[in-house]
Design a protein around this motif. Structure first.
Motif, PDB file in Angstrom:
ATOM      1  N   TYR A  67     -52.088  -8.645  55.025  1.00 11.25           N
ATOM      2  CA  TYR A  67     -53.160  -7.984  55.761  1.00 11.25           C
ATOM      3  C   TYR A  67     -52.725  -6.565  56.127  1.00 11.25           C
ATOM      4  O   TYR A  67     -51.529  -6.294  56.311  1.00 11.25           O
ATOM      5  CB  TYR A  67     -53.502  -8.737  57.053  1.00 11.25           C
ATOM      6  CG  TYR A  67     -54.313  -9.985  56.841  1.00 11.25           C
ATOM      7  CD1 TYR A  67     -55.710  -9.940  56.834  1.00 11.25           C
ATOM      8  CD2 TYR A  67     -53.693 -11.213  56.664  1.00 11.25           C
ATOM      9  CE1 TYR A  67     -56.466 -11.085  56.658  1.00 11.25           C
ATOM     10  CE2 TYR A  67     -54.436 -12.373  56.483  1.00 11.25           C
ATOM     11  CZ  TYR A  67     -55.821 -12.294  56.479  1.00 11.25           C
ATOM     12  OH  TYR A  67     -56.558 -13.438  56.304  1.00 11.25           O
ATOM     13  N   LEU A  68     -53.714  -5.697  56.255  1.00  8.00           N
ATOM     14  CA  LEU A  68     -53.478  -4.328  56.699  1.00  8.00           C
ATOM     15  C   LEU A  68     -54.280  -4.036  57.957  1.00  8.00           C
ATOM     16  O   LEU A  68     -55.397  -4.524  58.112  1.00  8.00           O
ATOM     17  CB  LEU A  68     -53.905  -3.317  55.630  1.00  8.00           C
ATOM     18  CG  LEU A  68     -53.104  -3.282  54.333  1.00  8.00           C
ATOM     19  CD1 LEU A  68     -53.726  -2.273  53.389  1.00  8.00           C
ATOM     20  CD2 LEU A  68     -51.659  -2.929  54.618  1.00  8.00           C
ATOM     21  N   ALA A  69     -53.669  -3.214  58.844  1.00 13.28           N
ATOM     22  CA  ALA A  69     -54.412  -2.673  59.984  1.00 13.28           C
ATOM     23  C   ALA A  69     -54.907  -1.299  59.566  1.00 13.28           C
ATOM     24  O   ALA A  69     -54.155  -0.339  59.545  1.00 13.28           O
ATOM     25  CB  ALA A  69     -53.518  -2.589  61.211  1.00 13.28           C
ATOM     26  N   PHE A  70     -56.181  -1.201  59.192  1.00 14.79           N
ATOM     27  CA  PHE A  70     -56.701   0.052  58.660  1.00 14.79           C
ATOM     28  C   PHE A  70     -57.250   0.972  59.745  1.00 14.79           C
ATOM     29  O   PHE A  70     -57.364   2.162  59.550  1.00 14.79           O
ATOM     30  CB  PHE A  70     -57.812  -0.224  57.639  1.00 14.79           C
ATOM     31  CG  PHE A  70     -57.356   0.025  56.240  1.00 14.79           C
ATOM     32  CD1 PHE A  70     -56.873   1.262  55.864  1.00 14.79           C
ATOM     33  CD2 PHE A  70     -57.397  -0.984  55.300  1.00 14.79           C
ATOM     34  CE1 PHE A  70     -56.442   1.482  54.580  1.00 14.79           C
ATOM     35  CE2 PHE A  70     -56.971  -0.765  54.008  1.00 14.79           C
ATOM     36  CZ  PHE A  70     -56.496   0.472  53.642  1.00 14.79           C
ATOM     37  N   SER A  71     -57.638   0.383  60.891  1.00 18.43           N
ATOM     38  CA  SER A  71     -58.252   1.216  61.919  1.00 18.43           C
ATOM     39  C   SER A  71     -57.206   2.068  62.612  1.00 18.43           C
ATOM     40  O   SER A  71     -55.994   1.852  62.472  1.00 18.43           O
ATOM     41  CB  SER A  71     -58.938   0.328  62.960  1.00 18.43           C
ATOM     42  OG  SER A  71     -57.987  -0.515  63.572  1.00 18.43           O
ATOM     43  N   ASP A  72     -57.677   3.078  63.372  1.00 15.66           N
ATOM     44  CA  ASP A  72     -56.765   3.859  64.193  1.00 15.66           C
ATOM     45  C   ASP A  72     -56.075   2.928  65.182  1.00 15.66           C
ATOM     46  O   ASP A  72     -56.524   1.823  65.454  1.00 15.66           O
ATOM     47  CB  ASP A  72     -57.521   4.930  64.983  1.00 15.66           C
ATOM     48  CG  ASP A  72     -58.081   6.001  64.061  1.00 15.66           C
ATOM     49  OD1 ASP A  72     -57.599   6.093  62.923  1.00 15.66           O
ATOM     50  OD2 ASP A  72     -58.994   6.723  64.492  1.00 15.66           O
ATOM     51  N   ARG A  73     -54.976   3.416  65.766  1.00 17.85           N
ATOM     52  CA  ARG A  73     -54.259   2.621  66.749  1.00 17.85           C
ATOM     53  C   ARG A  73     -55.195   2.165  67.868  1.00 17.85           C
ATOM     54  O   ARG A  73     -55.949   2.952  68.408  1.00 17.85           O
ATOM     55  CB  ARG A  73     -53.149   3.442  67.387  1.00 17.85           C
ATOM     56  CG  ARG A  73     -52.105   3.957  66.427  1.00 17.85           C
ATOM     57  CD  ARG A  73     -51.213   4.922  67.173  1.00 17.85           C
ATOM     58  NE  ARG A  73     -50.217   5.506  66.305  1.00 17.85           N
ATOM     59  CZ  ARG A  73     -49.399   6.476  66.676  1.00 17.85           C
ATOM     60  NH1 ARG A  73     -49.482   6.960  67.893  1.00 17.85           N
ATOM     61  NH2 ARG A  73     -48.508   6.959  65.845  1.00 17.85           N
ATOM     62  N   ALA A  74     -55.130   0.875  68.190  1.00 23.10           N
ATOM     63  CA  ALA A  74     -55.860   0.399  69.363  1.00 23.10           C
ATOM     64  C   ALA A  74     -55.082   0.832  70.595  1.00 23.10           C
ATOM     65  O   ALA A  74     -53.858   0.705  70.653  1.00 23.10           O
ATOM     66  CB  ALA A  74     -55.990  -1.115  69.307  1.00 23.10           C
ATOM     67  N   MET A  75     -55.775   1.364  71.596  1.00 24.93           N
ATOM     68  CA  MET A  75     -55.107   1.868  72.788  1.00 24.93           C
ATOM     69  C   MET A  75     -55.852   1.421  74.039  1.00 24.93           C
ATOM     70  O   MET A  75     -57.071   1.271  74.033  1.00 24.93           O
ATOM     71  CB  MET A  75     -55.019   3.403  72.773  1.00 24.93           C
ATOM     72  CG  MET A  75     -54.185   3.965  71.648  1.00 24.93           C
ATOM     73  SD  MET A  75     -53.911   5.761  71.810  1.00 24.93           S
ATOM     74  CE  MET A  75     -52.782   5.786  73.201  1.00 24.93           C
ATOM     75  N   ILE A  76     -55.105   1.203  75.112  1.00 19.60           N
ATOM     76  CA  ILE A  76     -55.678   1.015  76.442  1.00 19.60           C
ATOM     77  C   ILE A  76     -54.981   1.994  77.375  1.00 19.60           C
ATOM     78  O   ILE A  76     -53.867   2.456  77.101  1.00 19.60           O
ATOM     79  CB  ILE A  76     -55.517  -0.428  76.964  1.00 19.60           C
ATOM     80  CG1 ILE A  76     -54.030  -0.797  77.060  1.00 19.60           C
ATOM     81  CG2 ILE A  76     -56.279  -1.401  76.096  1.00 19.60           C
ATOM     82  CD1 ILE A  76     -53.793  -2.120  77.758  1.00 19.60           C
TER      83      ILE A  76
END
Length: 728
Positions: free
Chosen positions: A534-543
């Protein structure tokens, strides 16, 4: 409001003794003199004795007068139950005083008996002969009771609306049946406090005729790490420089805890003098160099409740001064200040008023400054729960000794009784402190006592769910890593934590780990999810918890894209000028924005390696296009390595030339290979489409080659990939 706090610590009531007629019996005259001079405790005994004698003679006018004064004496020393009995007795004596219902309502309110209080306030408002100046007091009382019953409806009062609940604890190991109040933190560690008390071992044998208590002295007490009182418990400062037969209270220290300032008030029989501020030096634990501060020209005015700013340049205090150096009082007791002159090594002799931002027509008392720089004071001239309420003001950024607007600290710090004299401390992110309150104790008394409060660190929680981008199904056993992120430096720090998803695709809820928090205040966090194939294609998830002031639960869904090894991944559009490998970055195409796609792909998937393919259109010769495509692949490679900091060993640039044309879907919905022959169909008939199709062929694609990059064992990158070839 209840005058007890003034009587105890600050303004000794003197003079203005009601003139008595010569026809009054001596015992009545003596009782009246005590009452009018403010010696309420002593007056109670004399008034009670006089009332017994008057009742035998059935003098109704004197019975009404003495009973009302007896009720007032009880109320003014906060004995509300006995005051209520006497006020009701006044009504039985048919005393025609419209204020009776008002005073009865006030007693009920101070005892938190709100239904009875509302009923009596209503009766007062219906009386046409009432003192209408009290109408505003009644209005505020109704608002305060409603607010106390509904703590969430605080916005109208400019209350602290951060919705965080203070933990308030009665200090049972400190408080006695005496008056205990006015805490100051007395050392740098914050584990020793000074406070004022009228307990039996205070200096001398005399009692204050106003309260019936001993005159107040300054005491100290220390705490263990678990906040329990250290043996031997509270003890009086054994210093005749500080503690005397007069009232001493309200302490503050300079920033080095080498000089102490405190309030000293004369005995009740010394009417011509007001309270003063004194200072002493602390040398090897001993108090020395006692000195009275000269802050008023008229000794009948009172000054007290000293407060030093953290830089020791400004001494704030409370006073009944009417005017000074052109500044005038706003009414009641105001907050004033003097500044320190380094050249003369002395304090200014002319106090200045702190101004209308803080002072009102009511009373402002007990200023203090917490370790975080917050400015605190007590006021009865602002909207609140009743009596004195505690307010705070945040420091103004980059402005020395300036603070914002006052905000009521709200319940449970404030109550319907007097609340004042707060000392706040901040240790390793935990905010705690002490304050004085006259709220009802377990034994039913309404004496001033010390309360400890704390504001637990804000609790942030985080749960992450990982889903398949295509099917939206949860992904089990995905690893989720959370990094604190420094948004200023722009890099990911090392204090990370991670976990795996369950069969619902959810991680654990990260909250607390022992005494530590996973998610801290004023911090940003980057969340990365990954799993094999699997790949994480989206921008970094941030909080982000920056500027958040209440508990919050974060939930973050992240989608992973399944890898299809046989298929190349097309990147967003990247354009080059004809016969060049530099990027077009103008209003027609921002190629570098598109290249961030690749940067994010590699950053969000730190263990993958890729082959990077660049293609050309079919114009020019095959050999020419081959070199051109290699240079374009190297241009992307150099951008990722040199500008974005990606490890060069994770990328292999490959030029494909014109050999592998792209596909697209035509107007009939058919997939078409964009060969040179197909594109040339539009050369004359549709020039725009002709150029568009050539542009689609000029593309960059990616193929994942592995998901187990190891920076310790990976071979070096080919240095030739950093060099462009000449076009021939």
């Amino acid at each position: 409001m209840n005058k007890l706090v003034y009587i105890l610590l600050f303004f000794i009531i003197g003079g203005n003794v009601h003139a008595q007629g010569t026809s009054e019996p001596k015992y009545v005259r003596e009782a009246n003199i005590l009452f009018e001079s403010g010696k309420y405790f002593d007056a109670i005994e004399n008034l009670s004795s006089a009332l017994e004698k008057v009742e035998k003679k059935n003098n109704i006018d004197l019975k009404q007068e003495l009973t009302l004064k007896l009720a007032e004496s009880y109320r003014l020393i906060a004995n509300y139950e006995d005051a209520l009995d006497r006020y009701k007795q006044c009504q039985l004596y048919d005393l025609k005083n419209p204020d009776l219902n008002f005073f009865i309502a006030e007693c009920h309110r101070m005892m938190n008996e709100y239904d009875e209080a509302r009923e009596k306030y209503d009766e007062f408002l219906k009386d046409p002969s009432r003192n209408r100046q009290r109408d505003k007091d009644v209005e505020m009382a109704f608002k305060a009771m409603n607010l106390y019953d509904n703590h969430d409806e605080a916005n109208e009062f400019d209350f602290d609306n951060k919705k965080r609940t203070y933990d308030v604890e009665y200090q049972e190991d400190i408080n006695l049946s005496a008056y205990d109040m006015s805490v100051s933190v007395a050392n740098k560690k914050g584990n020793t406090i000074y406070f004022a008390s009228s307990r039996e071992d205070s200096f001398g044998s005399e009692r204050d005729p106003i309260t019936g208590e001993k005159y107040m002295d300054i005491y100290e007490v220390s705490f263990e790490k678990d906040n329990t009182v250290s043996p031997p418990g509270p003890k009086r400062l054994e210093s005749d420089v500080v503690n005397t037969s007069q009232n001493e209270s309200s302490v503050c220290f300079d920033k080095k805890f080498k000089t102490m300032y405190f309030t000293r008030c004369p005995k009740a029989d010394v009417k011509e003098y007001g309270c003063e501020i004194w200072k002493v030096d602390i040398v090897d634990g001993e108090f020395t160099n006692e000195e009275q501060m000269n802050l008023t020209i008229d000794p009948s005015f009172s000054v007290g409740h000293p407060c030093l700013t953290p830089d020791d340049k400004m001494l704030i205090f409370a006073s009944d001064i009417k005017s000074s150096g052109g500044d005038k009082s706003f009414g009641g007791r105001d907050l004033w200040y003097v500044t320190y002159d380094k050249k003369s090594k002395s304090w200014d002799s002319i106090p200045k008023n702190l101004g209308p931002e803080y002072n009102t027509s009511g009373n402002e008392l007990f200023p203090s400054i917490g370790k975080s720089g917050k400015f605190f004071f007590a006021s009865d001239g602002r909207k609140g729960l009743g009596g004195l309420d505690i307010f705070y003001c945040d420091p103004v950024k980059d402005q020395e000794n300036r603070w914002g607007k006052p905000i009521n600290m709200g319940y449970p710090i404030n109550s319907t009784s007097n609340d004042y004299d707060i000392a706040e401390w901040d240790s390793k992110g935990e905010i705690y402190g002490f304050f004085t309150s006259e709220r009802r104790r377990k034994d039913g008394e309404y004496k001033p006592n010390i309360y400890r409060y704390s504001l637990p660190p804000i609790l942030f929680t985080l749960k992450v769910q990982v889903l398949d981008f295509d099917t939206k199904e949860p992904i089990e056993e995905a690893i989720v890593t959370v990094y604190p992120y420094d948004s200023i430096k722009g890099n990911i720090e090392n204090q990370k934590f991670e976990g795996y998803t369950n069969d619902d695709g959810n991680t654990q809820t990260w909250a607390e780990k022992g005494n530590k928090r996973y998610i801290n205040k004023d911090q940003q966090y980057v969340i990365v999810a990954s799993k094999e194939n699997y790949l994480a294609f989206s921008d970094r998830a941030m909080i982000s918890t920056i500027n958040l002031f209440e508990d919050q639960n974060f939930y973050m869904p992240i989608s992973l894209v399944p890898i299809k090894p046989e298929k190349e991944l097309r990147t967003p559009e990247v354009r080059y000028p004809l016969n060049q490998w530099t990027f077009i970055n103008d209003e027609t195409c921002m190629s570098k924005d598109s290249l961030l796609f690749l940067s994010d792909l590699l950053t969000n998937n730190p263990f993958i390696t890729i082959d990077l393919f660049s293609h050309t259109d079919s114009r020019s010769s095959a050999s020419y296009n081959q070199v051109l495509s290699e240079n374009r692949a190297k241009a992307v490679y150099k951008f990722l390595v040199e500008e974005k900091g990606i490890d060069a060993r994770r990328i292999q640039p490959i030029g494909k030339g014109e050999a592998e044309p792209a596909t697209w879907i035509d107007e009939n919905g058919q997939e078409v290979v964009l060969t040179e022959r197909y594109i040339n169909k539009f050369r004359s008939s549709d020039r725009a489409k002709f150029e568009l199709l050539h542009q689609i062929n000029r593309r960059t694609t990616v193929r994942i080659t592995s998901q187990n990059f190891d920076s310790e064992t990976a071979p070096e990158a080919n240095p030739d990939w950093m060099e462009f070839k000449p076009l021939r």
